[in-house]
Write a protein that holds these residues in place. Structure first.
Motif, PDB file in Angstrom:
ATOM      1  N   HIS A 172      -8.413  -0.569  -4.695  1.00 33.61           N
ATOM      2  CA  HIS A 172      -7.505  -1.575  -4.097  1.00 33.61           C
ATOM      3  C   HIS A 172      -6.237  -1.001  -3.477  1.00 33.61           C
ATOM      4  O   HIS A 172      -5.308  -1.759  -3.192  1.00 33.61           O
ATOM      5  CB  HIS A 172      -7.093  -2.625  -5.142  1.00 33.61           C
ATOM      6  CG  HIS A 172      -8.212  -3.181  -5.958  1.00 33.61           C
ATOM      7  ND1 HIS A 172      -9.211  -3.942  -5.395  1.00 33.61           N
ATOM      8  CD2 HIS A 172      -8.494  -3.094  -7.292  1.00 33.61           C
ATOM      9  CE1 HIS A 172     -10.069  -4.310  -6.355  1.00 33.61           C
ATOM     10  NE2 HIS A 172      -9.652  -3.798  -7.503  1.00 33.61           N
ATOM     11  N   VAL A 173      -6.164   0.309  -3.233  1.00 33.17           N
ATOM     12  CA  VAL A 173      -4.888   0.810  -2.718  1.00 33.17           C
ATOM     13  C   VAL A 173      -4.606   0.308  -1.293  1.00 33.17           C
ATOM     14  O   VAL A 173      -3.442   0.122  -0.922  1.00 33.17           O
ATOM     15  CB  VAL A 173      -4.782   2.352  -2.794  1.00 33.17           C
ATOM     16  CG1 VAL A 173      -4.632   2.814  -4.231  1.00 33.17           C
ATOM     17  CG2 VAL A 173      -5.935   3.038  -2.114  1.00 33.17           C
ATOM     18  N   SER A 174      -5.647   0.057  -0.505  1.00 27.47           N
ATOM     19  CA  SER A 174      -5.383  -0.494   0.840  1.00 27.47           C
ATOM     20  C   SER A 174      -4.823  -1.913   0.732  1.00 27.47           C
ATOM     21  O   SER A 174      -3.999  -2.321   1.563  1.00 27.47           O
ATOM     22  CB  SER A 174      -6.639  -0.474   1.705  1.00 27.47           C
ATOM     23  OG  SER A 174      -7.679  -1.226   1.142  1.00 27.47           O
ATOM     24  N   ARG A 175      -5.234  -2.641  -0.275  1.00 29.64           N
ATOM     25  CA  ARG A 175      -4.659  -3.971  -0.507  1.00 29.64           C
ATOM     26  C   ARG A 175      -3.223  -3.843  -1.009  1.00 29.64           C
ATOM     27  O   ARG A 175      -2.321  -4.573  -0.572  1.00 29.64           O
ATOM     28  CB  ARG A 175      -5.507  -4.728  -1.532  1.00 29.64           C
ATOM     29  CG  ARG A 175      -5.023  -6.130  -1.863  1.00 29.64           C
ATOM     30  CD  ARG A 175      -5.991  -6.816  -2.811  1.00 29.64           C
ATOM     31  NE  ARG A 175      -5.547  -8.155  -3.182  1.00 29.64           N
ATOM     32  CZ  ARG A 175      -6.202  -8.973  -4.013  1.00 29.64           C
ATOM     33  NH1 ARG A 175      -7.355  -8.576  -4.542  1.00 29.64           N
ATOM     34  NH2 ARG A 175      -5.720 -10.168  -4.307  1.00 29.64           N
ATOM     35  N   LEU A 176      -2.998  -2.897  -1.887  1.00 24.66           N
ATOM     36  CA  LEU A 176      -1.661  -2.697  -2.455  1.00 24.66           C
ATOM     37  C   LEU A 176      -0.656  -2.293  -1.379  1.00 24.66           C
ATOM     38  O   LEU A 176       0.496  -2.720  -1.410  1.00 24.66           O
ATOM     39  CB  LEU A 176      -1.733  -1.628  -3.544  1.00 24.66           C
ATOM     40  CG  LEU A 176      -0.532  -1.462  -4.450  1.00 24.66           C
ATOM     41  CD1 LEU A 176      -0.367  -2.659  -5.371  1.00 24.66           C
ATOM     42  CD2 LEU A 176      -0.653  -0.183  -5.270  1.00 24.66           C
ATOM     43  N   TYR A 177      -1.108  -1.483  -0.418  1.00 25.23           N
ATOM     44  CA  TYR A 177      -0.219  -0.970   0.626  1.00 25.23           C
ATOM     45  C   TYR A 177      -0.231  -1.805   1.896  1.00 25.23           C
ATOM     46  O   TYR A 177       0.429  -1.440   2.879  1.00 25.23           O
ATOM     47  CB  TYR A 177      -0.596   0.468   0.986  1.00 25.23           C
ATOM     48  CG  TYR A 177      -0.002   1.526   0.082  1.00 25.23           C
ATOM     49  CD1 TYR A 177       1.250   2.070   0.349  1.00 25.23           C
ATOM     50  CD2 TYR A 177      -0.691   1.985  -1.035  1.00 25.23           C
ATOM     51  CE1 TYR A 177       1.793   3.049  -0.462  1.00 25.23           C
ATOM     52  CE2 TYR A 177      -0.159   2.977  -1.854  1.00 25.23           C
ATOM     53  CZ  TYR A 177       1.081   3.497  -1.566  1.00 25.23           C
ATOM     54  OH  TYR A 177       1.619   4.461  -2.378  1.00 25.23           O
ATOM     55  N   ALA A 178      -0.950  -2.914   1.910  1.00 28.20           N
ATOM     56  CA  ALA A 178      -1.051  -3.711   3.138  1.00 28.20           C
ATOM     57  C   ALA A 178       0.320  -4.150   3.645  1.00 28.20           C
ATOM     58  O   ALA A 178       0.527  -4.291   4.861  1.00 28.20           O
ATOM     59  CB  ALA A 178      -1.947  -4.922   2.903  1.00 28.20           C
ATOM     60  N   PHE A 179       1.259  -4.355   2.742  1.00 25.80           N
ATOM     61  CA  PHE A 179       2.608  -4.795   3.142  1.00 25.80           C
ATOM     62  C   PHE A 179       3.292  -3.779   4.050  1.00 25.80           C
ATOM     63  O   PHE A 179       4.242  -4.107   4.778  1.00 25.80           O
ATOM     64  CB  PHE A 179       3.483  -5.025   1.903  1.00 25.80           C
ATOM     65  CG  PHE A 179       3.966  -3.755   1.257  1.00 25.80           C
ATOM     66  CD1 PHE A 179       5.145  -3.154   1.676  1.00 25.80           C
ATOM     67  CD2 PHE A 179       3.226  -3.133   0.266  1.00 25.80           C
ATOM     68  CE1 PHE A 179       5.586  -1.973   1.112  1.00 25.80           C
ATOM     69  CE2 PHE A 179       3.663  -1.952  -0.304  1.00 25.80           C
ATOM     70  CZ  PHE A 179       4.840  -1.373   0.124  1.00 25.80           C
TER      71      PHE A 179
END
Length: 258
Positions: free
Chosen positions: A45-52
């Motif tokens: 989920h790091v791409s979700r975590l860093y989407a911001f």
């Protein structure tokens, strides 16, 4: 092949997430152990975590496929990044637990590894280099932020005991300007909610070390997070409440970079 996703931003910041991918081609999965087919060593989920980070104008690059297909944060010659310590390779044959990835006799040979380098590794790195060059040409400087995560405990094959929540790596200060590292350390010291270390067990992998060139406008930093700070490590489920809290710290780090 569609082996990566690149979002091009407007700021002098590229966020690379080389272990975010979890897909394993069906024919390859058949050669793996049942446990390995779940790709448990994914940076979940790091791409979700860093989407911001898009809100900050950052470019973001992440792969489609699992590190079990090929580890994008290893050199193409598979030289060890941490001599003398247990680690996993370019095309891993053992998991972070030390257990096998492949069924007996199914591990890739030299020719297959070379093919995977061309098919999966090379396109990601060509995109990474191209985006760094584009950003530096537009802004004069660029920061490369390597986002990673790992299970934070019960991995004695890789490290003893419990990993700190946040693990900042700058190749012992070689991959970024001293002033940038000092600003990042100040952010970590001020946040108070998470324990952290700078250049501890994880100092920065191949991407951080290879692309860093502070004297010519490329600063590189790696953040390795313990997965407990944003997800459930047993089920791999994303925890929105935990993630929101740690995102606030990551945002301050990225703002400090910018």
């Amino acid at each position: 092949m569609d082996v990566f996703t690149l979002h091009r931003g407007t700021a002098p910041l590229l966020v690379s997430l080389p272990h975010d991918g979890s897909e394993i081609p069906p024919g390859l999965a058949e050669r793996m152990t049942p446990a390995a087919r779940r790709a448990p060593d994914t940076d979940w989920h790091v791409s979700r975590l860093y989407a911001f980070a898009r809100e900050l104008g950052a470019s973001i690059l992440f792969p489609r496929y699992s590190r079990y297909v090929i580890d994008l944060n290893r050199p193409p010659d598979d030289a060890s990044l941490y001599p003398g310590q247990n680690t996993t390779g370019l095309c891993p044959t053992v998991r972070f637990t030390g257990e096998p990835v492949y069924l007996d006799g199914q591990a890739p040979g030299a020719d297959e590894i070379a093919e995977r380098v061309q098919r999966y590794w090379r396109p990601y790195h060509d995109a990474l280099r191209g985006e760094l060059d584009r950003i530096r040409a537009a802004h004069g400087r660029v920061a490369l932020w390597e986002g990673h995560s790992i299970k934070g405990s019960d991995l004695p094959y890789l490290f003893p005991g419990r990993l700190p929540d946040l693990n900042l790596g700058t190749a012992d200060g070689a991959s970024c300007a001293p002033a940038l590292q000092a600003r990042l350390e100040a952010v970590l010291a001020a946040q108070g909610g998470y324990d952290y270390v700078v250049n501890g067990r994880f100092k920065g992998g191949y991407i951080t070390r290879h692309y860093a060139d502070p004297g010519h406008g490329i600063d590189a930093v790696q953040l390795e997070m313990s997965q407990r700070v944003y997800m459930d490590e047993a089920s791999f489920a994303y925890d929105e409440a935990k993630a929101t809290r740690v995102q606030a710290v990551i945002r301050r780090l990225l703002e400090s970079v910018l």
